[in-house]
Motif scaffolding. Structure first.
Motif, PDB file in Angstrom:
ATOM      1  N   ILE A 193       0.844  -1.199   0.000  1.00  0.00           N
ATOM      2  CA  ILE A 193       0.000   0.000   0.000  1.00  0.00           C
ATOM      3  C   ILE A 193       0.872   1.240   0.000  1.00  0.00           C
ATOM      4  N   ARG A 194       0.225   2.343  -0.318  1.00  0.00           N
ATOM      5  CA  ARG A 194       0.860   3.653  -0.147  1.00  0.00           C
ATOM      6  C   ARG A 194      -0.217   4.621   0.301  1.00  0.00           C
ATOM      7  N   ILE A 195       0.200   5.682   0.962  1.00  0.00           N
ATOM      8  CA  ILE A 195      -0.738   6.673   1.473  1.00  0.00           C
ATOM      9  C   ILE A 195      -0.616   7.929   0.618  1.00  0.00           C
ATOM     10  N   LEU A 196      -1.769   8.483   0.251  1.00  0.00           N
ATOM     11  CA  LEU A 196      -1.811   9.618  -0.659  1.00  0.00           C
ATOM     12  C   LEU A 196      -2.776  10.672  -0.145  1.00  0.00           C
ATOM     13  N   ASP A 197      -2.651  11.850  -0.702  1.00  0.00           N
ATOM     14  CA  ASP A 197      -3.625  12.912  -0.499  1.00  0.00           C
ATOM     15  C   ASP A 197      -4.333  13.110  -1.834  1.00  0.00           C
TER      16      ASP A 197
ATOM     17  N   ARG B 228      -4.053   3.296  -0.878  1.00  0.00           N
ATOM     18  CA  ARG B 228      -4.345   2.499  -2.076  1.00  0.00           C
ATOM     19  C   ARG B 228      -3.289   1.426  -2.252  1.00  0.00           C
ATOM     20  N   SER B 229      -3.672   0.431  -3.004  1.00  0.00           N
ATOM     21  CA  SER B 229      -2.714  -0.638  -3.266  1.00  0.00           C
ATOM     22  C   SER B 229      -1.590  -0.074  -4.126  1.00  0.00           C
ATOM     23  N   ASN B 230      -0.435  -0.644  -3.952  1.00  0.00           N
ATOM     24  CA  ASN B 230       0.768  -0.133  -4.605  1.00  0.00           C
ATOM     25  C   ASN B 230       1.188  -1.087  -5.723  1.00  0.00           C
ATOM     26  N   ILE B 231       0.315  -1.247  -6.712  1.00  0.00           N
ATOM     27  CA  ILE B 231       0.565  -2.225  -7.765  1.00  0.00           C
ATOM     28  C   ILE B 231       1.747  -1.864  -8.649  1.00  0.00           C
TER      29      ILE B 231
END
Length: 175
Positions: A89-93, A101-104
């Protein structure tokens, strides 16, 4: 991640060998690497005092090492941190909203698998919002996952047995 995986992750992140970390913790130099290998492989589980010492030596919170209690906010956040470390995952604004969201793009096949599982969940959640399924149906899906997952997008289908080639003939394909 399990406790042993977290210990190994942070040890490598800090550039330490098992022997070095073990001696910092006070294990005899002749067995320090063996003891650390036992913790990293989950053959042994560190007690609370050793977890605290590991955390101090690795400059992390004990909650970052221990298997998190996801019923607490700290445990939940450390679970998300571990998923970020694994590049799932990664965290975004996004327009002022915090999004996970998943970090595909960086996480490889595990992240792609995680993405598919999230999509299956999102589909069920959308069906609930559209009133295509009841709350009971939704909960049944979630609490028995993946047994009642009708999307089946996350399940690996085993390959068919290899077809034997006969000399001079094209291989027969199974129906």
């Amino acid at each position: 991640m399990a406790t042993g995986e977290r210990i190994r992750f942070f040890r490598i992140l800090r550039g330490m060998t098992q022997k070095y970390l073990g001696t910092v913790l006070g294990f005899a130099p002749g067995s320090a690497d063996v003891r650390m290998a036992q913790y990293e492989s989950e053959d042994r589980t560190p007690k609370t005092d050793l977890t605290a010492a590991l955390a101090e030596a690795l400059d992390v919170s004990p909650k970052a090492i221990a298997v998190p209690d996801i019923d607490s906010m700290d445990g939940l956040i450390h679970t998300l941190f571990a998923l970020e470390d694994r590049k799932l995952i990664r965290i975004l604004d996004a327009d002022g909203l915090i999004c996970i969201r998943s970090n595909i793009f960086e996480g490889g096949s595990q992240a792609a698998d995680f993405e598919q599982r999230l999509r299956a969940w999102q589909e069920q959640s959308a069906k609930l919002r559209r009133e295509e399924i009841t709350k009971e149906d939704y909960d049944r899906w979630r609490y028995r996952y993946p047994e009642f997952d009708d999307t089946r997008i996350h399940i690996a289908i085993p390959p068919e047995a290899p077809v034997q080639k006969k000399r001079g003939r094209k291989p027969k394909l199974k129906d």
